[in-house]
Design a protein around this motif. Structure first.
Motif, short mmCIF file in Angstrom:
data_model
loop_
_atom_site.label_atom_id
_atom_site.label_comp_id
_atom_site.label_asym_id
_atom_site.label_seq_id
_atom_site.Cartn_x
_atom_site.Cartn_y
_atom_site.Cartn_z
N UNK A 190 3.60 -5.18 -0.64
CA UNK A 190 3.75 -6.18 0.65
C UNK A 190 5.05 -6.10 1.21
N UNK A 191 6.15 -5.40 0.72
CA UNK A 191 7.40 -5.18 1.44
C UNK A 191 7.12 -4.45 2.82
N UNK A 192 8.00 -4.90 3.83
CA UNK A 192 7.67 -4.19 4.97
C UNK A 192 7.90 -2.56 5.10
N UNK A 193 8.81 -2.02 4.42
CA UNK A 193 8.85 -0.71 4.37
C UNK A 193 7.81 0.21 3.99
N UNK A 194 7.03 -0.51 2.89
CA UNK A 194 5.53 0.07 2.41
C UNK A 194 4.47 -0.53 3.07
N UNK A 195 4.46 -2.05 3.56
CA UNK A 195 3.39 -2.40 4.46
C UNK A 195 3.38 -1.55 5.77
N UNK A 196 4.40 -1.38 6.65
CA UNK A 196 4.41 -0.77 8.03
C UNK A 196 5.49 0.34 7.72
N UNK A 197 5.16 1.24 7.31
CA UNK A 197 6.27 2.39 7.03
C UNK A 197 6.90 2.80 8.38
N UNK A 198 6.04 2.84 9.50
CA UNK A 198 6.42 3.13 10.84
C UNK A 198 7.07 2.19 11.66
N UNK A 199 7.40 1.23 11.05
CA UNK A 199 7.82 -0.14 11.96
C UNK A 199 9.25 0.18 12.35
#
Length: 412
Positions: A307-316
């Motif tokens: 759920x962390x942003x770095x894994x939830x949206x790795x290309x963000x």
């Protein structure tokens, strides 16, 4: 030559009657004596005024023949029977007719309970001082013995209790049964023999010595010094179940495990199959529950990480900087192109200057380069370098020609 004294040689022997009388005279001089022991055999013949008793030493394989008036047996302070502990007063007697020795008794006294207990206590102190009760000498009982050695009375309640309870707890249990006398003067030798036999059997992993309750006199064999020492010498673990909870014979202190009753002994030597199955089921359930809890905990950890942003949206992070990347790329491209143009112009200028200053441009203006046609192809710099007959190579704008020098021109 003097004749040897009578009885000192085969030529001058004593007759039997003389030897018998001399032995009788010597024994009669011994006087009276008090003796203690267990009655091993009692024989009162109906038509005889004499009773015949075999008095046994409970701690050794020795006995005495006792004779006494039959009335003394009937009027004794305690009922005389095999196994009764008594004190007798009598005179050693040698019967010359049969050549037998006996003790002619005129008093019989019972050994009191207090005296028995005092003697047992003295023996307890002796064995304790020798270290036979040391807990460090106790051997552990195997969890599941291959064969259980059982020493008990024939068809006794103790035998039934041990075997029925053990079989109910673990149906596959095997017994090596040895039935012995469990009270009286013959009990200790039989029990000791059974102990030795079972201890020597490699299949027997534990030995149970069992007997039901009884009086202090009935349980005396189990406080016998010989039996206690034999138990201490056994290499196989020994469990004693003598009497009931209050009973405490000395063999209980020497044994590796003391059971309160024969039933308790059966519970100690074999596990309860039902209880073990329940324990296994409980352990399986607990391990499964622990495993499920661990899986759920790890799953929650993974969910939190995902759920962390770095894994939830790795290309963000990259998407947010796309424009910046494009601008950087355009700027880099523009700077590179500008540098290329600048360098291209510089190269063009240098090329033009080089062309202007080069020999080709000079030749194009009508000049020529004269070389001596030799291996060195040296440039002709002086007329002296081209005497008559020298082959020369003349290079002009559109090529080269070869000629021969006629020598310096004197007109110039």
């Amino acid at each position: 030559m003097t004749e040897p004294a009578q009885g000192k040689s085969a030529d001058n022997p004593w007759p039997v009657r003389s030897v018998a009388m001399m032995v009788k005279d010597w024994i009669d001089k011994l006087g009276t004596v008090w003796v203690e022991g267990q009655i091993a055999q009692l024989n009162v013949r109906p038509n005889s005024s004499t009773a015949y008793i075999t008095l046994r030493d409970p701690a050794a394989d020795m006995s005495l023949q006792i004779t006494c008036p039959r009335d003394l047996v009937f009027n004794a302070p305690v009922k005389l029977a095999e196994g009764t502990q008594v004190i007798m007063h009598g005179r050693p007697n040698f019967f010359v007719g049969r050549g037998s020795f006996s003790l002619r008794v005129n008093q019989i006294r019972a050994v009191g309970i207090g005296e028995l207990l005092a003697r047992i206590d003295r023996l307890r102190q002796l064995l304790a001082a020798e270290g036979l009760f040391d807990s460090r000498l106790k051997r552990p009982i195997p969890f599941l013995p291959n064969t259980v050695g059982l020493i008990t009375g024939r068809a006794s309640a103790a035998e039934k209790d041990v075997m029925s309870v053990a079989e109910a707890r673990w149906p596959a249990v095997r017994f090596a049964l040895r039935n012995t006398i469990v009270q009286g003067p013959s009990a200790v030798p039989q029990i000791v023999e059974a102990l030795r036999e079972l201890d020597a059997n490699a299949d027997v992993d534990v030995i149970v010595l069992a007997r039901g309750g009884g009086s202090v006199e009935d349980l005396l064999p189990f406080s016998d010094e010989t039996l206690c020492r034999e138990i201490a010498k056994c290499t196989t673990p020994v469990v004693t179940a003598i009497g009931h909870e209050p009973d405490n014979p000395l063999c209980d202190l020497v044994a590796d495990v003391r059971a309160a009753t024969p039933t308790d002994a059966a519970k100690r030597v074999v596990p309860d199959a039902a209880a073990e199955q329940a324990r296994v089921a409980d352990l399986r359930e607990r391990s499964a529950r622990a495993l499920r809890s661990w899986v759920h905990r790890e799953q929650r950890t993974l969910d939190q990480l995902r759920s962390r942003p770095v894994l939830a949206q790795p290309l963000a992070a990259l998407t947010a900087r796309v424009e910046e990347v494009h601008r950087a790329r355009a700027t880099a491209r523009r700077d590179v192109m500008r540098l290329i143009e600048t360098e291209s112009r510089s190269v063009g200028h240098l090329s033009a200057r080089l062309t202007t200053l080069g020999p080709a441009a000079t030749l194009a203006r009508g000049y020529a380069v004269v070389q001596v046609a030799s291996d060195s192809m040296a440039v002709l710099r002086s007329t002296t370098d081209a005497p008559a007959g020298t082959r020369l190579r003349i290079r002009v704008a559109d090529g080269a020609i070869t000629t021969v020098s006629e020598g310096p021109d004197e007109a110039h």
